[in-house]
Design a protein around this motif. Structure first.
Motif, PDB file in Angstrom:
ATOM      1  N   GLU A 125       0.718  -1.244   0.029  1.00 47.84           N
ATOM      2  CA  GLU A 125      -0.046  -0.045  -0.069  1.00 47.84           C
ATOM      3  C   GLU A 125       0.807   1.239  -0.260  1.00 47.84           C
ATOM      4  O   GLU A 125       0.154   2.329  -0.273  1.00 47.84           O
ATOM      5  CB  GLU A 125      -0.885   0.084   1.220  1.00 47.84           C
ATOM      6  CG  GLU A 125      -2.034  -0.979   1.137  1.00 47.84           C
ATOM      7  CD  GLU A 125      -3.199  -1.130   2.199  1.00 47.84           C
ATOM      8  OE1 GLU A 125      -2.984  -0.306   3.169  1.00 47.84           O
ATOM      9  OE2 GLU A 125      -4.118  -1.951   2.250  1.00 47.84           O
ATOM     10  N   ASP A 126       1.961   1.119   0.315  1.00 50.02           N
ATOM     11  CA  ASP A 126       2.963   2.275   0.236  1.00 50.02           C
ATOM     12  C   ASP A 126       3.348   2.885  -1.054  1.00 50.02           C
ATOM     13  O   ASP A 126       3.927   3.901  -0.938  1.00 50.02           O
ATOM     14  CB  ASP A 126       4.293   2.070   1.203  1.00 50.02           C
ATOM     15  CG  ASP A 126       3.714   1.995   2.631  1.00 50.02           C
ATOM     16  OD1 ASP A 126       2.694   2.350   3.037  1.00 50.02           O
ATOM     17  OD2 ASP A 126       4.622   1.097   3.322  1.00 50.02           O
ATOM     18  N   VAL A 127       3.156   1.846  -2.066  1.00 54.03           N
ATOM     19  CA  VAL A 127       3.618   2.222  -3.425  1.00 54.03           C
ATOM     20  C   VAL A 127       2.601   3.460  -4.158  1.00 54.03           C
ATOM     21  O   VAL A 127       1.574   3.136  -3.989  1.00 54.03           O
ATOM     22  CB  VAL A 127       3.784   1.064  -4.113  1.00 54.03           C
ATOM     23  CG1 VAL A 127       4.050   1.344  -5.630  1.00 54.03           C
ATOM     24  CG2 VAL A 127       4.883   0.004  -3.624  1.00 54.03           C
ATOM     25  N   PRO A 128       3.172   4.266  -4.613  1.00 53.08           N
ATOM     26  CA  PRO A 128       2.440   5.394  -5.185  1.00 53.08           C
ATOM     27  C   PRO A 128       1.502   4.786  -6.354  1.00 53.08           C
ATOM     28  O   PRO A 128       2.400   4.175  -7.181  1.00 53.08           O
ATOM     29  CB  PRO A 128       3.421   6.746  -5.321  1.00 53.08           C
ATOM     30  CG  PRO A 128       4.763   5.927  -5.583  1.00 53.08           C
ATOM     31  CD  PRO A 128       4.939   4.671  -4.717  1.00 53.08           C
ATOM     32  N   GLU A 129       0.819   5.596  -6.764  1.00 46.96           N
ATOM     33  CA  GLU A 129      -0.008   5.260  -8.023  1.00 46.96           C
ATOM     34  C   GLU A 129       0.922   5.783  -9.123  1.00 46.96           C
ATOM     35  O   GLU A 129       1.687   6.991  -8.918  1.00 46.96           O
ATOM     36  CB  GLU A 129      -1.247   6.294  -8.126  1.00 46.96           C
ATOM     37  CG  GLU A 129      -2.226   5.870  -7.120  1.00 46.96           C
ATOM     38  CD  GLU A 129      -2.690   4.542  -7.008  1.00 46.96           C
ATOM     39  OE1 GLU A 129      -2.820   4.013  -7.930  1.00 46.96           O
ATOM     40  OE2 GLU A 129      -2.922   4.033  -5.631  1.00 46.96           O
ATOM     41  N   PRO A 130       0.970   5.213 -10.088  1.00 48.56           N
ATOM     42  CA  PRO A 130       2.050   5.743 -11.092  1.00 48.56           C
ATOM     43  C   PRO A 130       1.713   6.876 -12.112  1.00 48.56           C
ATOM     44  O   PRO A 130       1.998   6.887 -13.459  1.00 48.56           O
ATOM     45  CB  PRO A 130       2.278   4.237 -12.085  1.00 48.56           C
ATOM     46  CG  PRO A 130       0.828   3.558 -12.025  1.00 48.56           C
ATOM     47  CD  PRO A 130       0.644   4.005 -10.672  1.00 48.56           C
TER      48      PRO A 130
END
Length: 153
Positions: A125-130
């Motif tokens: 969940e910590d990965v940002p939207e691209p």
């Protein structure tokens, strides 16, 4: 927050749809000529240019950093001017479990409407939207259009 996502953009360009599609489906190694600040190289790893199942390696600059990606061309549809790439290795795989790029060009108003869709599954969940990668695709699209129109003049 969902781990699966899809973001899309539509861009109108001056270049004809079939010519734009041909660059992505059969001649991606020419994109560095049209957008040298963003795409440094695209090399065939296995298969043949213009064929589904071929694997290509990209060297590109995204967010000010040199990056690499290895992609398999999953589908090419010349009638619909559609190409689908799946990332199988490289920098994106540090944040995403699955990442697919779809690009389609449709003739419109003396040019083309280019539709990009980035479909992905984040590792956590910590990965940002691209969003910055979608913006990158939009800039490369405009560069390719400018290049194609200049060649035709």
């Amino acid at each position: 927050m969902a781990l699966h996502g899809s973001i899309k953009i539509d861009l109108w360009i001056k270049a004809p749809a079939d010519q734009f599609h041909n660059v992505f489906s059969a001649r991606p190694h020419h994109i560095s000529n049209a957008s040298p600040e963003k795409i440094q190289a695209c090399e065939l790893h296995e298969g043949d240019w213009g064929n589904s199942g071929s694997v290509i390696n990209w060297n590109y600059v995204h967010d000010g950093e040199s990056k690499v990606a290895k992609e398999i061309i999953e589908e090419i549809n010349d009638e619909k001017n559609f190409t689908k790439f799946r990332v199988i290795d490289g920098d994106l795989m540090k944040q995403y479990k699955d990442f697919t790029l779809l690009v389609q060009a449709t003739p419109k108003d003396g040019g083309s409407l280019v539709h990009w869709s980035l479909d992905y599954e984040k590792l956590n969940e910590d990965v940002p939207e691209p969003y910055t990668l979608l913006e990158f695709c939009a800039h490369v699209t405009k560069d390719i259009s400018t290049h194609l129109v200049a060649q035709a003049a």
